[in-house]
Design an enzyme around this catalytic site. Structure first.
Site, PDB file in Angstrom:
ATOM      1  N   PRO A 217       6.273  -5.048   7.086  1.00 35.40           N
ATOM      2  CA  PRO A 217       5.392  -4.189   6.303  1.00 35.40           C
ATOM      3  C   PRO A 217       4.369  -3.484   7.185  1.00 35.40           C
ATOM      4  CG  PRO A 217       5.385  -6.464   5.494  1.00 35.40           C
ATOM      5  CD  PRO A 217       5.955  -6.453   6.888  1.00 35.40           C
ATOM      6  N   GLU A 218       4.743  -2.333   7.695  1.00 43.69           N
ATOM      7  CA  GLU A 218       3.753  -1.467   8.326  1.00 43.69           C
ATOM      8  C   GLU A 218       3.048  -0.698   7.214  1.00 43.69           C
ATOM      9  OE1 GLU A 218       3.420  -0.149  11.845  1.00 43.69           O
ATOM     10  OE2 GLU A 218       5.094  -1.110  12.861  1.00 43.69           O
TER      11      GLU A 218
END
Length: 281
Positions: free
Chosen positions: A11-12
């Site tokens: 999860p950027e």
DNA sequence: AGTGCGGCCTGTCCGC
DNA sequence: TGCGGACAGGCCGCAC
């Protein structure tokens, strides 16, 4: 592909924002009817009394600051960080949990928000104060789209920094939301070598970097939006932005920018870094 | 103050 | 084929 494991799930910022947009419409305006905590051991322990805290509270909105999701309730804010492997999905209360489905928040109308996080690097904390003044958020730099994030700002901050520009860019006190993948991508787009000392970069090149960071992140969010996974089903589609990547994970492959040479992989600042030695100086 | 490293975790990959 | 070990990864906290 070697070194590619987990990219799809990481999860950027674009994925966090996509998650926010995916879950918010299901939850905003609804009241909490219960909470189930199967595993408290995240990066910090989940509050023992999470259910009591949230019970009966209305969720006003789901906001985001950096990679934190802010679930703003009537009496405070639930801070959620997805860490390395966290994901949120919408389900119905009582749906049998799969492995690593640690927490359920149950809302009106049989809506359930479920947190899964195999590596438990994520976070779920309650604060009744201003969340932006919370210890974990107070020291964060501007969002990439904030006017404060400018060439002048970067050059000024960088003047005392000897670290590689890639580390500098990934420092949350400088700017938030640029993780390992997008640092490589942004520097490639801006033509800046990731190992170059931060203070040895001219103002004009920082101007290019600001634009590159915004374009890369916007593109990834937009792409996430068009192939938005269905947050009401169990599993997300793998790697919706993977096809966008120009350098990350492409060691040895030709550079898509100059068409020649090969992408190099090197550890810079304790992290795998990808760049084109021909395009990036 | 800036810098670098250890630690938290588990799925995946590599070598034997 | 099976097994063990190394590794990745965000980010905090600590030591220098």
């Amino acid at each position: 592909m070697a070194g590619f494991g987990g990219v799809a799930d990481m999860p950027e910022l674009p994925e966090v924002e996509t998650t926010r947009r995916g879950v918010a419409p299901h939850l905003e305006g609804r009241c909490v009817t219960g909470a189930v905590v199967r595993e408290r051991r995240l990066r910090q322990p989940v509050p023992v009394d999470l259910a009591q805290i949230l019970l009966g509270q209305r969720l006003l909105q789901v906001a985001r600051r950096a990679k934190y999701l802010l679930f703003e309730f009537s009496q405070g804010t639930l801070l959620v960080h997805l860490g390395m492997s966290g994901s949120l999905r919408i389900t119905t209360p009582g749906t049998p949990p799969k492995p690593h489905d640690h927490i359920d928040l149950e809302f009106d109308d049989k809506v359930c928000l479920r947190l899964r996080d195999p590596r438990r690097f994520g976070l779920m904390l309650w604060t009744s104060e201003d969340p932006l003044r919370h210890r974990l958020l107070a020291g964060l730099g501007p969002e990439p789209w904030d006017q404060r994030f400018s060439a002048e700002y970067l050059a000024e901050l960088a003047s005392a920094r000897r670290v590689p520009v890639k580390n500098f860019l990934m420092d949350g006190a400088v700017v938030v939301g640029v993780g390992n993948i997008y640092a490589s991508e942004s520097l490639h787009r801006a033509g800046i070598h990731p190992a170059r000392p931060a203070r040895r970069i001219a103002l004009l090149r920082y101007a290019g970097l600001v634009v590159a960071v915004r374009e890369i992140l916007e593109s990834a969010i937009g792409f996430g939006g068009t192939t938005l996974r269905d947050f009401t089903h169990n599993d997300g589609q793998p790697g919706y932005f993977r096809n966008e990547l120009q350098v990350y994970g492409r060691a040895g492959a030709p550079c898509l920018r100059c068409g020649t040479g090969a992408i190099s992989q090197r550890v810079i600042g304790q992290r795998a870094s990808y760049f084109c030695p021909r395009c990036q100086r």
